[in-house]
Design an enzyme around this catalytic site. Structure first.
Site, PDB file in Angstrom:
ATOM      1  N   GLY A   1      -3.697  -6.262  -6.999  1.00  0.00           N
ATOM      2  CA  GLY A   1      -4.050  -4.970  -6.255  1.00  0.00           C
ATOM      3  C   GLY A   1      -4.961  -3.929  -6.408  1.00  0.00           C
TER       4      GLY A   1
ATOM      5  N   LEU B   1       8.196  -5.343  -5.596  1.00  0.00           N
ATOM      6  CA  LEU B   1       7.170  -5.522  -4.869  1.00  0.00           C
ATOM      7  C   LEU B   1       6.003  -6.955  -5.645  1.00  0.00           C
ATOM      8  CD1 LEU B   1       8.090  -3.482  -2.738  1.00  0.00           C
ATOM      9  CD2 LEU B   1       6.431  -3.168  -1.965  1.00  0.00           C
ATOM     10  N   ALA B   2       6.370  -6.780  -6.565  1.00  0.00           N
ATOM     11  CA  ALA B   2       5.103  -7.385  -7.411  1.00  0.00           C
ATOM     12  C   ALA B   2       5.273  -9.389  -7.637  1.00  0.00           C
ATOM     13  CB  ALA B   2       4.950  -6.846  -8.777  1.00  0.00           C
ATOM     14  N   ALA B   3       4.566  -9.600  -7.194  1.00  0.00           N
ATOM     15  CA  ALA B   3       4.381 -11.001  -7.323  1.00  0.00           C
ATOM     16  C   ALA B   3       2.795 -11.752  -7.406  1.00  0.00           C
ATOM     17  CB  ALA B   3       5.182 -11.583  -6.051  1.00  0.00           C
TER      18      ALA B   3
ATOM     19  N   SER C   1      11.651 -12.442   1.163  1.00  0.00           N
ATOM     20  CA  SER C   1      10.412 -13.636   2.310  1.00  0.00           C
ATOM     21  C   SER C   1      11.289 -14.151   3.090  1.00  0.00           C
ATOM     22  CB  SER C   1       9.276 -14.253   1.249  1.00  0.00           C
ATOM     23  OG  SER C   1       8.323 -15.273   2.942  1.00  0.00           O
TER      24      SER C   1
ATOM     25  N   TYR D   1       6.875 -21.297  -4.252  1.00  0.00           N
ATOM     26  CA  TYR D   1       6.692 -19.283  -4.421  1.00  0.00           C
ATOM     27  C   TYR D   1       8.368 -19.105  -3.373  1.00  0.00           C
ATOM     28  CZ  TYR D   1       5.474 -15.253  -1.483  1.00  0.00           C
ATOM     29  OH  TYR D   1       6.020 -13.769  -0.685  1.00  0.00           O
TER      30      TYR D   1
ATOM     31  N   VAL E   1      -4.044 -14.887   7.155  1.00  0.00           N
ATOM     32  CA  VAL E   1      -5.193 -15.699   7.854  1.00  0.00           C
ATOM     33  C   VAL E   1      -5.460 -14.650   8.585  1.00  0.00           C
ATOM     34  CG1 VAL E   1      -3.145 -15.327   9.461  1.00  0.00           C
ATOM     35  CG2 VAL E   1      -4.464 -17.151   9.913  1.00  0.00           C
TER      36      VAL E   1
ATOM     37  N   ARG F   1     -18.695 -21.105  13.164  1.00  0.00           N
ATOM     38  CA  ARG F   1     -17.493 -21.891  13.469  1.00  0.00           C
ATOM     39  C   ARG F   1     -16.677 -20.730  12.572  1.00  0.00           C
ATOM     40  NH1 ARG F   1     -17.308 -24.506   8.448  1.00  0.00           N
ATOM     41  NH2 ARG F   1     -15.510 -26.651   9.890  1.00  0.00           N
TER      42      ARG F   1
HETATM   43  P1  NAD Z   1      -0.260  -7.772  -3.359  1.00  0.00           P
HETATM   44  O1  NAD Z   1      -0.628  -9.041  -3.793  1.00  0.00           O
HETATM   45  O2  NAD Z   1      -1.271  -6.630  -2.275  1.00  0.00           O
HETATM   46  O3  NAD Z   1       1.059  -6.976  -3.781  1.00  0.00           O
HETATM   47  C1  NAD Z   1       1.065  -7.631  -5.050  1.00  0.00           C
HETATM   48  C2  NAD Z   1       0.596  -6.224  -6.180  1.00  0.00           C
HETATM   49  O4  NAD Z   1       1.926  -6.810  -6.878  1.00  0.00           O
HETATM   50  C3  NAD Z   1      -0.472  -6.663  -6.326  1.00  0.00           C
HETATM   51  O5  NAD Z   1      -0.988  -5.257  -7.026  1.00  0.00           O
HETATM   52  C4  NAD Z   1      -0.311  -7.073  -8.450  1.00  0.00           C
HETATM   53  O6  NAD Z   1      -1.690  -7.216  -9.247  1.00  0.00           O
HETATM   54  C5  NAD Z   1       0.887  -7.173  -8.597  1.00  0.00           C
HETATM   55  N1  NAD Z   1       1.081  -7.629  -9.801  1.00  0.00           N
HETATM   56  C6  NAD Z   1       1.183  -9.305  -9.326  1.00  0.00           C
HETATM   57  N2  NAD Z   1       2.091 -10.261 -10.205  1.00  0.00           N
HETATM   58  C7  NAD Z   1       2.121  -8.577 -11.488  1.00  0.00           C
HETATM   59  C8  NAD Z   1       2.728  -9.199 -12.500  1.00  0.00           C
HETATM   60  N3  NAD Z   1       3.586  -9.611 -13.223  1.00  0.00           N
HETATM   61  N4  NAD Z   1       2.679  -7.158 -13.704  1.00  0.00           N
HETATM   62  C9  NAD Z   1       2.415  -6.113 -12.752  1.00  0.00           C
HETATM   63  N5  NAD Z   1       2.041  -6.354 -11.619  1.00  0.00           N
HETATM   64  C10 NAD Z   1       2.341  -7.859 -10.982  1.00  0.00           C
HETATM   65  O7  NAD Z   1       0.829  -8.616  -2.126  1.00  0.00           O
HETATM   66  P2  NAD Z   1       1.554  -8.076  -0.754  1.00  0.00           P
HETATM   67  O8  NAD Z   1       1.377  -8.941  -0.262  1.00  0.00           O
HETATM   68  O9  NAD Z   1       1.600  -6.218  -0.059  1.00  0.00           O
HETATM   69  O10 NAD Z   1       3.642  -8.354  -1.077  1.00  0.00           O
HETATM   70  C11 NAD Z   1       4.058  -7.305  -1.784  1.00  0.00           C
HETATM   71  C12 NAD Z   1       5.221  -8.378  -1.554  1.00  0.00           C
HETATM   72  O11 NAD Z   1       5.849  -8.154  -1.023  1.00  0.00           O
HETATM   73  C13 NAD Z   1       5.067  -9.622  -2.803  1.00  0.00           C
HETATM   74  O12 NAD Z   1       6.495  -9.231  -3.930  1.00  0.00           O
HETATM   75  C14 NAD Z   1       5.308 -10.047  -1.470  1.00  0.00           C
HETATM   76  O13 NAD Z   1       5.695 -11.887  -2.030  1.00  0.00           O
HETATM   77  C15 NAD Z   1       5.786 -10.038  -0.882  1.00  0.00           C
HETATM   78  N6  NAD Z   1       5.767 -10.349   0.111  1.00  0.00           N
HETATM   79  C16 NAD Z   1       4.962 -10.568   0.890  1.00  0.00           C
HETATM   80  C17 NAD Z   1       4.572 -10.820   2.282  1.00  0.00           C
HETATM   81  C18 NAD Z   1       2.987 -11.179   3.096  1.00  0.00           C
HETATM   82  O14 NAD Z   1       3.462 -11.018   4.289  1.00  0.00           O
HETATM   83  N7  NAD Z   1       2.541  -9.742   2.800  1.00  0.00           N
HETATM   84  C19 NAD Z   1       5.142 -11.811   3.394  1.00  0.00           C
HETATM   85  C20 NAD Z   1       6.981 -12.020   2.700  1.00  0.00           C
HETATM   86  C21 NAD Z   1       7.180 -11.179   1.188  1.00  0.00           C
END
Ligand code: NAD
Length: 316
Positions: free
Chosen positions: A36, A77-79, A121, A146, A185, A199
């Site tokens: 983040g 949302l964190a992951a 997801s 994942y 992507v 390229r």
């Molecule tokens: P992102 O990486 O921008 O946001 C994830 C946030 O979680 C970051 O701010 C990161 O610092 C924080 N984080 C990660 N691990 C942590 C931990 N152990 N403790 C505390 N904070 C932690 O990703 P995003 O694209 O905003 O995704 C948000 C959520 O949506 C995720 O769970 C992701 O799997 C899910 N998701 C995203 C998409 C997509 O296309 N972006 C698709 C399907 C699901």
């Protein structure tokens, strides 16, 4: 109303916080800033509408600390956002996904917080599911680490609903794209063209086909569904009406960046990496039936994202 947004300094989380604050809610952000960026939420920290707890979801103590601040709804949302990482490091999704979700749920139980929304997801459906894939498709057999962690998270949440009376919203996202994107992507293609405008290497044969949803549409849909669906366990696909191929994305990014002489080179194979699901499209009838709206189709979301990310990243 006070919401806890785990991963609130991230791409989707920061847009969700914009909406929550606009609705008059106060927000606690729990984030370890691993992927983040504080700049995404600094405006809300400055006004005091959001409070940052810098902590790690892998620590129950850190999660308990954030949960103690009078929370009524958790947006989890964190992951780890990098699906591909699982091809090299095999315990990241287990710790940052499955164990982290357990810690969130356990801290909710101990603090008697009763409502959670979870960012799952489309990858939980695995490969070969009928397209568009409805929520009731099963069995779900994810093919990435994942995806396995998302499915495990869903299972834990469902068990907390059944055992401890939680109310839960599980959202299976399509590919979410837009401003503040830090991975994916379109982000990758712009960085590649920045490094070499002549390229563009594309992983796979370019025929991978998925649906793309603009992040504003995504966070609006989350809040709309939560306002209009009130079962103990609510499962919703969130996506757009159609798909786009990676080849189309490459062509749009080349056009938007003005790198029109770039040779688009495909590495070959039907997918970007092991564990990548090459074709995915979610059925969104259930989401639409609540009255939630999708303003952009996949191609529009891709073009919009290419433009805003180009401004954010720059080619110089
Ligand atoms: P992102 O990486 O921008 O946001 C994830 C946030 O979680 C970051 O701010 C990161 O610092 C924080 N984080 C990660 N691990 C942590 C931990 N152990 N403790 C505390 N904070 C932690 O990703 P995003 O694209 O905003 O995704 C948000 C959520 O949506 C995720 O769970 C992701 O799997 C899910 N998701 C995203 C998409 C997509 O296309 N972006 C698709 C399907 C699901």
């Amino acid at each position: 109303m006070r919401a806890l947004v785990t991963g609130g300094a991230g791409f989707i989380g920061s847009h969700l916080i914009d909406r929550l604050v606009a609705r008059g809610e106060n927000v606690v952000v729990l984030d370890n800033l691993s992927s983040g960026d504080l700049a995404f939420i600094q405006h809300h920290l400055d006004t005091g509408r959001a409070t940052l707890v810098e902590g790690d979801l892998c620590s129950l103590e850190d999660v308990m600390g954030a949960m103690a601040l009078g929370i009524d709804t958790v947006y989890h949302l964190a992951a780890n956002p990098d699906i591909r990482l699982g091809t090299r490091v095999t315990d990241t999704d287990l710790r940052q996904g499955t164990v982290a979700t357990y810690n969130v749920l356990e801290a909710m139980r101990l603090h008697e917080v009763k409502r959670i929304a979870f960012a799952s997801s489309s990858v939980v459906y695995g490969e070969g599911a009928p397209m568009p894939t409805p929520e009731h498709h099963g069995p779900c057999m994810p093919i990435s680490l994942y995806g396995a962690s998302k499915q495990a998270g869903e299972g834990l949440i469902s068990s907390w609903v059944g055992t401890f009376g939680l109310q839960a919203y599980i959202f299976r996202f399509a590919n979410i794209i837009g401003a503040r994107g830090t991975h994916g992507v379109i982000f990758d293609f712009i960085h590649k063209l920045k490094a070499d405008p002549t390229r563009l290497e594309v992983l796979g044969n370019g025929l991978q086909e998925k649906s793309y949803m603009e992040v504003g549409d995504c966070v609006d849909a989350i809040l709309h569904v939560m306002d209009h669906s009130d079962a103990p366990l609510n499962l919703f696909n969130l996506g757009s009406h159609d798909t786009a191929s990676v080849r189309q994305i490459a062509e749009i990014v080349v056009e938007v960046t003005g790198c029109t002489n770039a040779a688009i080179e495909y590495t070959g194979g039907d997918r970007g990496w092991a564990g990548d699901v090459p074709k995915a499209m979610l059925a969104i009838d259930k989401m639409l039936a609540t009255g939630a709206n999708v303003r952009m189709n996949s191609a529009e979301a891709i073009r919009h994202t290419a433009k805003v990310l180009l401004e954010e990243i720059g080619l110089e």
